[in-house]
Design a protein around this motif. Structure first.
Motif, mmCIF file in Angstrom:
data_model
loop_
_atom_site.group_PDB
_atom_site.id
_atom_site.type_symbol
_atom_site.label_atom_id
_atom_site.label_comp_id
_atom_site.label_asym_id
_atom_site.label_seq_id
_atom_site.Cartn_x
_atom_site.Cartn_y
_atom_site.Cartn_z
ATOM 1 N N LYS A 221 0.846 -1.187 0.000
ATOM 2 C CA LYS A 221 0.000 0.000 0.000
ATOM 3 C C LYS A 221 0.887 1.244 0.000
ATOM 4 N N VAL A 222 0.564 2.174 -0.877
ATOM 5 C CA VAL A 222 1.341 3.419 -0.967
ATOM 6 C C VAL A 222 0.689 4.439 -0.037
ATOM 7 N N GLU A 223 1.332 4.666 1.088
ATOM 8 C CA GLU A 223 0.754 5.550 2.102
ATOM 9 C C GLU A 223 1.708 6.689 2.419
ATOM 10 N N ASP A 224 1.116 7.805 2.685
ATOM 11 C CA ASP A 224 1.908 8.982 3.004
ATOM 12 C C ASP A 224 2.085 9.050 4.522
ATOM 13 N N TYR B 154 6.997 14.558 2.740
ATOM 14 C CA TYR B 154 8.136 14.400 1.854
ATOM 15 C C TYR B 154 8.414 15.718 1.137
ATOM 16 N N ASP C 112 10.672 17.650 0.943
ATOM 17 C CA ASP C 112 12.003 17.961 0.440
ATOM 18 C C ASP C 112 12.410 17.091 -0.740
ATOM 19 N N SER C 113 11.532 16.187 -1.161
ATOM 20 C CA SER C 113 11.979 15.213 -2.162
ATOM 21 C C SER C 113 12.059 15.844 -3.548
ATOM 22 N N PRO C 114 12.928 15.299 -4.418
ATOM 23 C CA PRO C 114 13.034 15.805 -5.794
ATOM 24 C C PRO C 114 11.695 15.673 -6.535
ATOM 25 N N MET C 115 10.968 14.612 -6.217
ATOM 26 C CA MET C 115 9.683 14.413 -6.883
ATOM 27 C C MET C 115 8.721 15.538 -6.517
ATOM 28 N N GLU C 116 8.679 15.867 -5.229
ATOM 29 C CA GLU C 116 7.798 16.959 -4.786
ATOM 30 C C GLU C 116 8.193 18.266 -5.468
ATOM 31 N N MET D 183 9.477 18.602 -8.334
ATOM 32 C CA MET D 183 9.082 18.559 -9.740
ATOM 33 C C MET D 183 7.572 18.783 -9.909
ATOM 34 N N VAL D 184 6.803 18.207 -8.986
ATOM 35 C CA VAL D 184 5.342 18.268 -9.100
ATOM 36 C C VAL D 184 4.807 19.641 -8.691
ATOM 37 N N ARG E 56 1.228 21.550 -9.647
ATOM 38 C CA ARG E 56 0.135 21.564 -8.676
ATOM 39 C C ARG E 56 -0.315 22.995 -8.392
ATOM 40 N N SER F 185 4.919 9.717 -2.522
ATOM 41 C CA SER F 185 5.007 8.540 -1.646
ATOM 42 C C SER F 185 5.491 7.318 -2.418
ATOM 43 N N TYR G 159 -5.022 17.077 -13.615
ATOM 44 C CA TYR G 159 -3.641 17.139 -14.122
ATOM 45 C C TYR G 159 -3.610 16.759 -15.601
ATOM 46 N N ILE H 291 -2.642 3.312 -5.671
ATOM 47 C CA ILE H 291 -2.904 2.955 -4.275
ATOM 48 C C ILE H 291 -1.954 1.840 -3.842
#
Lengths: 250, 305
Positions: free
Chosen positions: A35-38, A42, A44-48, A50-51, A55, B66, B95, B279
């Motif tokens: 399960k992908v859970e927050d 995050y 500070d992440s490079p992905m954040e 970029m997004v 957003r 995540s 998006y 998910i």
């Protein structure tokens, strides 16, 4: 002991004899679906990083208030305040965009993706939630029997949003007393009906629609709704509930 | 390559398909064992941010930030990791409506996806709309049953991909669903759908025999299973050979665990799907025994129900 060694020797010879190349055999597989859970921020992440600009741009656009809704509009069957609002807007906008005298408009129930448009400011984002699909608004030429087929489909479903200009009742999942413009269906007439291209192309169990002549407004339904609300606002008005009854369940 | 002890430790991390007692560890004593970790998604549908905190059952789940963290963590723990997607990357949040799929492709590139296939919604911006985003994708797309010769897709879809990791040759190919009735013709003009079973068998034979792949993986957007007599991953598994693993999509199926099916020859085919919207991140660890035998003794022990 000697016997064991000799067996190993024979096996080795056999193995070498068969192939000098080593082989990678898939022996087993193990699985877990994670399960992908927050769990934490995050930020500070490079992905954040970029997004974030995407957003921010999106939210700025989505948060734009385009109108005011005077009372909660709810989705429901057989008639509903949200259904009336959407289908009436499709009717007036289809007429305006095409120049065709559109008789009525329909919207498949499953195409509306929120259950309530709350009283208060209406943002562009809210209308994206209401109608996320890129369905186009089209106008279909329908004969009396085609209209009957469509109303029967809607009756079988227990009611879809339909605009002013059409009324019928539902009995045993069939449509009866179908009236267009206050008149019973005329077998010699061609009716102009606005709807999502999804339905016009046979979607949502409407195969009888396939092949009927269409006029494409070239506009997404979502765009039409946004433009409609902007017009209401530009005229100094609010979104008002039109409570007229279109479908009667017997 | 791993020592036996590391191997057992690795095996112990997730629930084994085989009971530990059944597993023929002695066979690994003389061979080398290589572990390949496959991570996969499907039907992410432009879910860049987690599901909104609106009281829905998926609230707070998913999101690229995540997912990237989770993938990064697994990459730090495992030597050989491959990451793939089974289609429907596009459509589902604003998006996509606003940026046309650019951010989805950029995120996947940032996560270093190795390969993906196309779903029906990846045609939602038309062929040109998809092709336009290819400059943001640093990974290839595989597709074996759409003929696209006369379309702009022809430069962007390949029949198969081979990745060599840890001395293992991993073959990938992709299968797409019938577009008729799902995608307006104007959006997929010139794409010719071909029988997925026939094309899967063709490309799987090529990968196993001609390309000498040690494992053949199908990225499928056919759907897991239907009540109707439609082709699906379950049907594909049953009616073909030379496919070891099917990582599926389209039906948004949440499997509690990967399923094991019998192929045409009675051999094991693993089938998995990871829900939708990012998910879940599907994880499949494959263990390879390296020996000089043409036959793999331990493989007979793969459970086929």
């Amino acid at each position: 002991m000697i016997r064991v060694i000799s067996i190993i020797a024979i096996l080795s010879v056999l193995a070498v004899g068969q192939s000098c190349k080593s082989v990678q055999h898939l022996a087993t597989a193990d699985n877990v679906n994670l399960k992908v859970e927050d769990h934490q921020s995050y930020g500070d992440s490079p992905m954040e990083a970029m997004v974030r600009p995407y957003r921010d741009e999106l939210q700025a656009e989505m948060n734009v208030v385009i109108g005011y809704n005077a009372a909660d509009l709810s989705k429901g069957k057989v008639n509903s305040s949200m259904g009336n609002f959407v289908s009436d807007l499709l009717l007036s906008e289809a007429t305006k965009l095409s120049g065709i005298a559109v008789d009525f408009a329909i919207q498949n129930y499953g195409g509306l993706r929120i259950v309530k448009l709350p009283k208060g400011d209406v943002t562009k984002g809210k209308l994206f939630e209401l109608m996320p699909f890129d369905n186009l608004l089209v106008i279909v030429e329908m004969k009396a029997q085609d209209v009957r087929n469509l109303c029967n489909r809607i009756a079988d479903y227990g009611g879809w949003p339909i605009s002013e200009g059409v009324t019928f009742n539902i009995s045993d999942a069939m449509a009866g007393d179908i009236m267009v413009g206050g008149e019973p269906l005329d077998e010699s007439r061609i009716y102009q009906v606005a709807m999502p291209d999804y339905v016009a192309n046979g979607g949502d169990a409407c195969p009888f629609m396939i092949g009927l002549p269409q006029t494409d407004t070239g506009q997404y339904i979502r765009h039409v709704l946004i433009a409609g609300v902007e017009e209401i606002t530009a005229q100094g008005n609010q979104i008002e509930h039109n409570p007229s009854i279109r479908i009667t369940k017997k | 390559m791993q020592s036996r002890r590391n191997f057992m430790k690795a095996m112990g991390k997730g629930g084994l398909l085989l009971g530990v007692n059944q597993f023929p560890f002695h066979l690994f004593d003389r061979g080398e064992v290589t572990k390949i970790t496959l991570l996969h998604t499907n039907d992410v549908h432009s879910r860049v941010d987690p599901f909104p905190m609106d009281g829905g059952r998926n609230q707070g789940l998913g999101g690229v930030v995540s997912r990237a963290k989770l993938i990064e963590q697994i990459r730090s723990e495992e030597e050989h990791v491959l990451l793939m997607d089974s289609g429907d990357i596009f459509q589902g949040t604003p998006y996509f409506n606003f940026f046309g799929g650019e951010i989805e492709m950029k995120c996947m590139s940032e996560m270093s996806y190795d390969v993906a296939t196309m779903g029906n919604h990846d045609f939602d911006a038309g062929i040109d709309g998809f092709v336009k985003q290819m400059k943001h994708a640093n990974f290839p797309f595989v597709m074996s049953n759409y003929r696209v010769d006369d379309t702009a897709l022809s430069e962007h879809l390949q029949d198969y991909l081979i990745k060599e990791v840890g001395g293992i040759r991993v073959g990938f190919f992709g299968l797409g669903i019938k577009l008729d009735g799902l995608v307006p013709e104007s959006l997929c003009k010139g794409v010719i759908y071909q029988d997925p079973i026939v094309q899967a068998q063709r490309v799987a034979n090529t990968l196993k025999h001609d390309e000498k792949c040690d494992v053949v993986i199908c990225l499928s957007h056919l759907g897991y299973r239907y009540d109707e007599d439609w082709v699906s991953d379950v049907v594909l598994a049953r009616e073909t050979e030379n496919i070891d693993l099917i990582l599926g999509g389209h039906t948004h199926t949440f499997l509690k665990a990967m399923q094991t099916k019998k192929n045409k020859k009675g051999e094991a085919v693993f089938v998995n799907q990871a829900g939708f919207g990012g998910i879940l991140l599907g994880r499949v660890d494959l263990y390879f025994e390296n020996n000089k035998k043409a036959k793999c003794q331990s493989c007979k022990n793969l459970l086929v129900k």
